[in-house]
Design a protein around this motif. Structure first.
Motif, PDB file in Angstrom:
ATOM      1  N   PRO A   1       0.824  -1.212   0.000  1.00  0.00           N
ATOM      2  CA  PRO A   1       0.000   0.000   0.000  1.00  0.00           C
ATOM      3  C   PRO A   1       0.858   1.262   0.000  1.00  0.00           C
ATOM      4  CG  PRO A   1      -0.784  -1.580   1.633  1.00  0.00           C
ATOM      5  CD  PRO A   1       0.548  -2.080   1.154  1.00  0.00           C
ATOM      6  N   VAL A   2       0.342   2.278  -0.680  1.00  0.00           N
ATOM      7  CA  VAL A   2       1.032   3.568  -0.774  1.00  0.00           C
ATOM      8  C   VAL A   2       0.170   4.610  -0.082  1.00  0.00           C
ATOM      9  CG1 VAL A   2       1.937   5.333  -2.324  1.00  0.00           C
ATOM     10  CG2 VAL A   2       2.121   2.908  -2.937  1.00  0.00           C
ATOM     11  N   ALA A   3       0.788   5.380   0.806  1.00  0.00           N
ATOM     12  CA  ALA A   3       0.035   6.384   1.567  1.00  0.00           C
ATOM     13  C   ALA A   3      -0.529   7.453   0.627  1.00  0.00           C
ATOM     14  CB  ALA A   3       0.939   7.024   2.614  1.00  0.00           C
TER      15      ALA A   3
ATOM     16  N   GLN B   1      -6.371  14.481  -0.495  1.00  0.00           N
ATOM     17  CA  GLN B   1      -6.519  13.816  -1.791  1.00  0.00           C
ATOM     18  C   GLN B   1      -7.672  12.818  -1.759  1.00  0.00           C
ATOM     19  OE1 GLN B   1      -5.822  14.322  -4.739  1.00  0.00           O
ATOM     20  NE2 GLN B   1      -4.332  12.939  -5.661  1.00  0.00           N
ATOM     21  N   ILE B   2      -7.807  12.093  -0.642  1.00  0.00           N
ATOM     22  CA  ILE B   2      -8.934  11.166  -0.500  1.00  0.00           C
ATOM     23  C   ILE B   2     -10.246  11.934  -0.547  1.00  0.00           C
ATOM     24  CG2 ILE B   2     -10.049   9.494   1.039  1.00  0.00           C
ATOM     25  CD1 ILE B   2      -7.293   8.734   2.041  1.00  0.00           C
ATOM     26  N   ASP B   3     -10.286  13.093   0.113  1.00  0.00           N
ATOM     27  CA  ASP B   3     -11.497  13.919   0.096  1.00  0.00           C
ATOM     28  C   ASP B   3     -11.862  14.339  -1.324  1.00  0.00           C
ATOM     29  OD1 ASP B   3     -11.726  13.749   2.845  1.00  0.00           O
ATOM     30  OD2 ASP B   3     -10.570  15.573   3.205  1.00  0.00           O
ATOM     31  N   ARG B   4     -10.848  14.627  -2.144  1.00  0.00           N
ATOM     32  CA  ARG B   4     -11.107  15.063  -3.517  1.00  0.00           C
ATOM     33  C   ARG B   4     -11.649  13.924  -4.362  1.00  0.00           C
ATOM     34  NH1 ARG B   4      -6.450  17.915  -6.601  1.00  0.00           N
ATOM     35  NH2 ARG B   4      -8.207  18.284  -8.002  1.00  0.00           N
TER      36      ARG B   4
ATOM     37  N   LYS C   1     -15.174   8.288   2.391  1.00  0.00           N
ATOM     38  CA  LYS C   1     -13.986   8.157   3.228  1.00  0.00           C
ATOM     39  C   LYS C   1     -14.375   7.422   4.505  1.00  0.00           C
ATOM     40  CE  LYS C   1     -10.249  11.033   5.097  1.00  0.00           C
ATOM     41  NZ  LYS C   1      -9.790  12.445   5.257  1.00  0.00           N
ATOM     42  N   ARG C   2     -13.698   6.314   4.783  1.00  0.00           N
ATOM     43  CA  ARG C   2     -13.969   5.509   5.965  1.00  0.00           C
ATOM     44  C   ARG C   2     -12.650   5.161   6.649  1.00  0.00           C
ATOM     45  NH1 ARG C   2     -18.171   7.177   4.831  1.00  0.00           N
ATOM     46  NH2 ARG C   2     -20.204   6.128   4.624  1.00  0.00           N
ATOM     47  N   ASP C   3     -12.532   5.573   7.896  1.00  0.00           N
ATOM     48  CA  ASP C   3     -11.326   5.278   8.681  1.00  0.00           C
ATOM     49  C   ASP C   3     -10.059   5.705   7.946  1.00  0.00           C
ATOM     50  OD1 ASP C   3     -12.918   4.085  10.678  1.00  0.00           O
ATOM     51  OD2 ASP C   3     -12.905   2.173   9.598  1.00  0.00           O
ATOM     52  N   GLY C   4     -10.129   6.871   7.313  1.00  0.00           N
ATOM     53  CA  GLY C   4      -8.955   7.419   6.654  1.00  0.00           C
ATOM     54  C   GLY C   4      -8.635   6.806   5.304  1.00  0.00           C
ATOM     55  N   ARG C   5      -9.528   5.965   4.784  1.00  0.00           N
ATOM     56  CA  ARG C   5      -9.278   5.320   3.499  1.00  0.00           C
ATOM     57  C   ARG C   5     -10.457   5.558   2.561  1.00  0.00           C
ATOM     58  NH1 ARG C   5      -8.094  -0.765   5.222  1.00  0.00           N
ATOM     59  NH2 ARG C   5      -7.961  -1.050   2.950  1.00  0.00           N
TER      60      ARG C   5
ATOM     61  N   LEU D   1      -2.630   1.514  -4.273  1.00  0.00           N
ATOM     62  CA  LEU D   1      -1.446   0.828  -4.778  1.00  0.00           C
ATOM     63  C   LEU D   1      -0.449   1.779  -5.407  1.00  0.00           C
ATOM     64  CD1 LEU D   1      -3.204  -2.210  -6.518  1.00  0.00           C
ATOM     65  CD2 LEU D   1      -2.425  -2.015  -4.144  1.00  0.00           C
ATOM     66  N   GLY D   2      -0.810   3.064  -5.483  1.00  0.00           N
ATOM     67  CA  GLY D   2       0.033   4.058  -6.128  1.00  0.00           C
ATOM     68  C   GLY D   2      -0.564   4.522  -7.436  1.00  0.00           C
TER      69      GLY D   2
END
Length: 551
Positions: A372-374, A379-382, A400-404, A419-420
């Motif tokens: 996994p790539v942080a 960016q997740i919000d976008r 967005k759930r638990d930061g993912r 995955l990047g």
């Protein structure tokens, strides 16, 4: 001396191989494993499942729960249940046999055998029918829209042919995409009857079932026929069980009555290449289809061919009325599993994979394709939001759930691993990939299928004027009239037999609810002239606005 050294090396390699070979599982261990997994269904107050397992030289069949609640009859290994779509591989096998005998070609235009089917501009072949790439709309979705869903009316092959004869368009150009369609297999059964000169059910019995010793297997050609040991199918309605049986004459797409023992016989014959038609028939059934662009799909002829935990899996699931089924085999490890249930709430595919993991000592969690790539929270919000495929009106909801980032499916959220390069993955979803578009992003891959999903800006529900849409609309393809009205400031679609459904604005001129989208169209002057209905496996069904005087 050299021969002695060679013998020592061979023995050493054999010992090394045996150290890493999977352990043989005894019949007693298989029974204990199956019993532990299905213990919750071992009851006398509800339906359940029959389970069959072949592993190497051991065969075990078990049963849990009740076959009939009214008469308090328990399920047994010899109980007869209906397969649902597991049946499709037998329909495909019948057609391959006819091809081997020179009676037809899988690449025949189906209109050679079914002149009732309209000419849609490009040939639809038998192979297209068997791989769900024909573009033909699903018969059940069309019948539901007409107001004659399964369970309300007894359908016949003649009814299906008449329904398809009135269609003006396909879901997509033939061969361009994959979209599951039971219509193809109902038509395939008719082709077998016409080419073989005997009913499809009889051809299957004499050419497939009897040669293999599948004595408890037959098509549900007449749902009224008494079938010894047939288990009743059930579903929950509140706190009680109700019967949910497939009262229809149509078969080939489903409708096979059988036992898990007979299904193990079939799977073993496929693995060994001893089915009628031999290894060539097996190769035909297991060769994945290629689309017009050359890309390969996981579906072959009535079988899905993929990988599970690194192993090749040949399988198919089924669901019809209250029956739920799964038939799978992992030839590399000599394992075959059949799970047939008369409880609509059971997921036999999950149970089959859980059982396979236990027997084959496979990991419970599918390893990620890469580390996994942080991804930054903003960016997740976008990326979160709703996306729509304009071609099929399919909608993806991302949150967005638990930061993912996660796919939202009703009350369920399916977290994704990054995955990047804006490509995400989860075992249940598959791959999801974004591409930049303008100042945002679009989804170009979802569930391993390449499509272009574009962002759906939020639509204010209370600011869309409804007056331009109100009126009556008729589908010439289905001969059904729907009325668009307004109640309490919301659009309501009234069906003459199914009642009313409230729909909400999704995008300009698009309203939807419960998996259905109504995409309205306008003329050059901006007047609403009709709409297209999108509902799962039926896309773009036309409805024309009726003149005001006919309202």
């Amino acid at each position: 001396m050299q021969q002695r050294h060679r013998a020592i090396v061979v023995l050493a390699l054999a010992a090394l191989g045996s150290a890493f070979a999977p352990r043989a599982v005894s019949a007693q261990t298989l029974r204990a494993t199956i019993d532990s997994l299905f213990a919750p269904l071992d009851r006398t107050d509800g339906p359940g499942c029959t389970v069959g397992v072949d592993h190497r030289t051991e065969r075990v069949t078990r049963a849990y729960g009740m076959a009939n609640l009214e008469h308090r009859l328990a399920l047994g290994p010899e109980s007869v249940l209906e397969t649902g779509s597991v049946a499709k591989q037998f329909t495909a096998a019948a057609l391959v046999l006819l091809e081997q005998r020179g009676k037809l070609s899988l690449d025949d235009d189906i209109r050679k055998h079914l002149p009732e089917v309209p000419d849609f501009g490009a040939p639809i072949t038998i192979r297209h029918l068997l791989t769900h790439t024909s573009g033909l709309r699903d018969q059940w979705g069309l019948l539901v829209t007409q107001g004659f869903p399964p369970g309300r009316e007894v359908h016949t092959f003649e009814r299906i042919l008449a329904l398809i004869a009135k269609q003006r368009a396909l879901n997509f150009p033939t061969g361009a995409e994959y979209l599951y369609s039971n219509t193809g297999y109902a038509l395939a059964a008719v082709i077998v009857t016409r080419v073989a000169g005997v009913p499809f059910a009889e051809f299957s019995r004499t050419e497939l079932f009897e040669p293999l010793g599948m004595r408890r297997t037959e098509w549900r050609a007449d749902y009224r026929k008494i079938v010894p040991d047939r288990a009743t199918a059930y579903e929950r309605e509140g706190p009680t069980w109700i019967q949910d049986m497939p009262f229809t004459q149509v078969h080939g797409n489903g409708g096979l009555l059988t036992t898990v023992g007979d299904m193990l016989i079939w799977n073993a014959a496929l693995t060994a290449g001893t089915v009628p038609g031999g290894a060539a028939l097996v190769r035909a059934l297991e060769t994945p289809m290629r689309l017009n662009d050359g890309s390969e799909i996981d579906y072959a002829l009535g079988l899905s061919v993929g990988r599970y935990r690194g192993l090749r899996e040949v399988s198919h699931g089924g669901a019809t009325a209250g029956y739920r089924t799964y038939l799978a085999r992992w030839p590399e490890r000599d394992l075959s599993v059949a799970i047939f249930c008369n409880d609509a709430s059971v997921n036999p595919a999950e149970d089959a994979h859980r059982l396979a993991r236990r027997v084959l000592e496979l990991p419970d969690e599918e390893p990620s394709p890469s580390a996994p790539v942080a991804l930054a929270p903003d960016q997740i919000d976008r990326l979160a939001g709703n996306y729509r495929d304009p071609a099929g009106d399919q909608i993806i909801r991302l949150g967005k759930r638990d930061g993912r980032l996660a796919v939202l499916a009703g009350p369920t959220s399916l977290p994704l691993e990054h995955l990047g390069n804006l490509e995400f993955w989860s075992e249940r979803v598959g791959r999801l990939r974004f591409e930049p578009e303008g100042d945002g992003y679009r989804v170009v891959r979802f569930a391993n299928a390449w499509r272009r999903y574009r962002p759906m800006p939020p639509m204010p529900r209370d600011s869309v004027p409804l007056a331009p849409y109100l009126g009556r609309y008729r589908s010439p393809e289905l001969d059904v009239v729907l009325e668009i009205g307004e109640r309490n400031g919301r659009m309501v679609v009234d069906h003459p037999m199914m009642g009313a459904m409230t729909v909400i604005p999704l995008y300009p001129d698009g309203f939807g609810t419960q998996g259905r989208t109504f995409r309205f169209r306008r003329d050059r002057r901006g007047r609403v002239t009709g709409f297209e209905l999108f509902a799962g496996r039926i896309l773009g069904v036309e409805f024309e606005r009726l003149p005001a005087e006919s309202r």
